[in-house]
Design a protein around this motif. Structure first.
Motif, short mmCIF file in Angstrom:
data_model
loop_
_atom_site.label_atom_id
_atom_site.label_comp_id
_atom_site.label_asym_id
_atom_site.label_seq_id
_atom_site.Cartn_x
_atom_site.Cartn_y
_atom_site.Cartn_z
N GLY A 21 0.78 -1.23 0.00
CA GLY A 21 0.00 0.00 0.00
C GLY A 21 0.81 1.27 0.00
O GLY A 21 0.24 2.35 -0.17
N ALA A 22 2.13 1.21 0.18
CA ALA A 22 2.94 2.43 0.23
C ALA A 22 2.98 3.08 -1.15
O ALA A 22 3.22 2.43 -2.16
CB ALA A 22 4.35 2.12 0.71
N ASP A 36 8.41 5.61 4.51
CA ASP A 36 7.24 5.12 3.78
C ASP A 36 6.11 6.12 3.94
O ASP A 36 5.98 6.76 4.99
CB ASP A 36 6.74 3.78 4.35
CG ASP A 36 7.77 2.68 4.28
OD1 ASP A 36 8.09 2.27 3.16
OD2 ASP A 36 8.24 2.23 5.34
N ILE A 37 5.28 6.23 2.91
CA ILE A 37 4.06 7.03 3.03
C ILE A 37 2.99 6.42 2.14
O ILE A 37 3.28 5.97 1.02
CB ILE A 37 4.32 8.51 2.68
CG1 ILE A 37 3.13 9.39 3.08
CG2 ILE A 37 4.67 8.69 1.22
CD1 ILE A 37 3.42 10.88 3.06
N ASP A 38 1.76 6.38 2.64
CA ASP A 38 0.64 5.82 1.90
C ASP A 38 -0.14 6.92 1.19
O ASP A 38 -0.03 8.10 1.54
CB ASP A 38 -0.31 5.09 2.86
CG ASP A 38 0.32 3.86 3.49
OD1 ASP A 38 1.26 3.31 2.88
OD2 ASP A 38 -0.13 3.45 4.58
N PRO A 39 -0.94 6.58 0.18
CA PRO A 39 -1.77 7.59 -0.47
C PRO A 39 -2.66 8.31 0.55
O PRO A 39 -3.26 7.68 1.42
CB PRO A 39 -2.62 6.76 -1.45
CG PRO A 39 -1.81 5.53 -1.71
CD PRO A 39 -1.10 5.24 -0.42
N TRP A 55 17.57 2.93 -2.19
CA TRP A 55 16.61 3.07 -3.28
C TRP A 55 15.34 3.76 -2.81
O TRP A 55 15.03 3.79 -1.63
CB TRP A 55 16.28 1.71 -3.90
CG TRP A 55 15.84 0.62 -2.96
CD1 TRP A 55 16.59 -0.40 -2.47
CD2 TRP A 55 14.52 0.40 -2.42
NE1 TRP A 55 15.85 -1.23 -1.66
CE2 TRP A 55 14.58 -0.76 -1.62
CE3 TRP A 55 13.31 1.07 -2.53
CZ2 TRP A 55 13.47 -1.25 -0.92
CZ3 TRP A 55 12.20 0.59 -1.85
CH2 TRP A 55 12.30 -0.57 -1.06
N ILE A 56 14.63 4.34 -3.79
CA ILE A 56 13.37 5.05 -3.54
C ILE A 56 12.36 4.57 -4.58
O ILE A 56 12.59 4.77 -5.79
CB ILE A 56 13.53 6.58 -3.65
CG1 ILE A 56 14.63 7.09 -2.73
CG2 ILE A 56 12.21 7.28 -3.34
CD1 ILE A 56 15.10 8.50 -3.05
N LEU A 57 11.30 3.94 -4.13
CA LEU A 57 10.27 3.46 -5.04
C LEU A 57 9.06 4.37 -4.98
O LEU A 57 8.52 4.62 -3.90
CB LEU A 57 9.83 2.05 -4.65
CG LEU A 57 10.57 0.84 -5.22
CD1 LEU A 57 9.86 -0.43 -4.82
CD2 LEU A 57 10.69 0.92 -6.74
N TYR A 58 8.63 4.83 -6.15
CA TYR A 58 7.38 5.57 -6.27
C TYR A 58 6.52 4.87 -7.31
O TYR A 58 6.91 4.81 -8.49
CB TYR A 58 7.64 7.02 -6.67
CG TYR A 58 6.39 7.76 -7.07
CD1 TYR A 58 5.42 8.08 -6.12
CD2 TYR A 58 6.14 8.09 -8.40
CE1 TYR A 58 4.25 8.72 -6.49
CE2 TYR A 58 4.98 8.74 -8.77
CZ TYR A 58 4.03 9.05 -7.81
OH TYR A 58 2.87 9.67 -8.17
N GLN A 59 5.40 4.31 -6.89
CA GLN A 59 4.50 3.59 -7.78
C GLN A 59 5.26 2.60 -8.66
O GLN A 59 5.05 2.51 -9.87
CB GLN A 59 3.70 4.57 -8.64
CG GLN A 59 2.74 5.42 -7.83
CD GLN A 59 1.83 6.29 -8.69
OE1 GLN A 59 2.15 6.60 -9.83
NE2 GLN A 59 0.70 6.67 -8.15
N GLY A 60 6.15 1.84 -8.02
CA GLY A 60 6.89 0.80 -8.72
C GLY A 60 8.10 1.25 -9.50
O GLY A 60 8.78 0.44 -10.13
N ALA A 115 0.26 13.71 -6.66
CA ALA A 115 0.06 12.55 -5.80
C ALA A 115 0.78 12.74 -4.47
O ALA A 115 0.35 12.22 -3.44
CB ALA A 115 0.56 11.28 -6.48
N VAL A 116 1.89 13.49 -4.48
CA VAL A 116 2.67 13.75 -3.26
C VAL A 116 3.00 15.24 -3.20
O VAL A 116 3.50 15.80 -4.18
CB VAL A 116 3.98 12.94 -3.21
CG1 VAL A 116 4.66 13.12 -1.85
CG2 VAL A 116 3.74 11.46 -3.50
#
Length: 244
Positions: free
Chosen positions: A19-20, A43-46, A77-82, A177-178
């Motif tokens: 969900g992050a 981490d941050i969720d929508p 690493w930094i993942l944003y929407q995959g 989105a952020v």
């Protein structure tokens, strides 16, 4: 969390929590001999608002700049929407900052030569929107944030509280989105601080935007759903009131 000095496992080997929207692991960043981040995670969720708290020089702004794609971490690493921001070329990260991320800083960063309306419309214009539609959206956002009367004025002609609300309108006009907010009330008195934070949180939640909020003020962090502390470049979850 990775051992000090070790590269964090790649996103393919370590998936972020379910969900992050945005997740980071093992971030390290140095500027010459100075280490700003040391194996930091986030981490941050929508729709969630997370306050990053820490003293001056703790590494909190560097963390925000890495999460927002303005700085490339040395490790981790930094993942944003995959998508891994660290692996992106600068052209893709720039596009991401224009279209999916919004930014609000302590100084606002408004262009002094442009009117407040033109400043608010600027992100849409940079993304290719026509002047009429961009200005219409800007008028709606200025009205929404209670500063419609400033539309024809220049940034130097408005109050500090109005300036930050115009900056907030500009940050949200692309419906990011952020939203990354770095000490957004640092230059305001307590009354305007409260107004800006209420508007920021309400506007972000209405569009389900996640908010990464950097602050050293407990009363500002109180608007967040959760708090993350940064000390000597390391992150830790905080409980309400600033404890671990």
């Amino acid at each position: 969390m990775s051992a000090p000095g070790a590269e964090a496992p790649s996103p393919a080997a370590q998936e972020p929590p379910g969900g992050a929207l945005l997740a980071a692991r093992g971030l390290a960043k140095s500027f010459g001999p100075t280490t700003a981040l040391h194996s930091a995670s986030f981490d941050i969720d929508p729709g969630e608002t997370v306050a990053i708290m820490g003293a001056s020089g703790s590494g909190k702004t560097t963390l925000l700049h890495c999460l927002g794609g303005m700085l490339r971490p040395d490790q981790g690493w930094i993942l944003y929407q995959g998508r891994d921001l660290k692996a992106m070329p600068e052209s893709e990260r720039s596009e991401l900052r224009r279209e999916e991320f919004g930014f609000l800083f302590q100084t606002g960063g408004l262009v002094p030569e442009l009117s407040c309306l033109e400043n608010t419309a600027l992100p849409l214009r940079l993304n290719g929107a026509g002047r009429k539609s961009a200005h219409r959206s800007a008028e709606e956002w200025l009205e929404r944030l209670g500063v419609a009367e400033t539309a024809g004025q220049r940034p130097g002609e408005v109050s500090g509280g109005e300036y930050q609300r115009i900056g907030l309108a500009r940050a949200l006009i692309t419906e990011p989105a952020v939203l990354f907010a770095d000490e957004p009330t640092g230059a305001l008195d307590s009354l305007n601080e409260e107004k800006v934070m209420q508007l920021l949180v309400t506007a972000a939640r209405s569009s389900n935007a996640a908010v990464v909020l950097v602050t050293h003020e407990a009363r500002v962090a109180a608007y967040a759903d959760r708090e993350v502390g940064v000390r000597d470049g390391r992150t830790r979850d905080l409980v309400p009131g600033g404890g671990e």
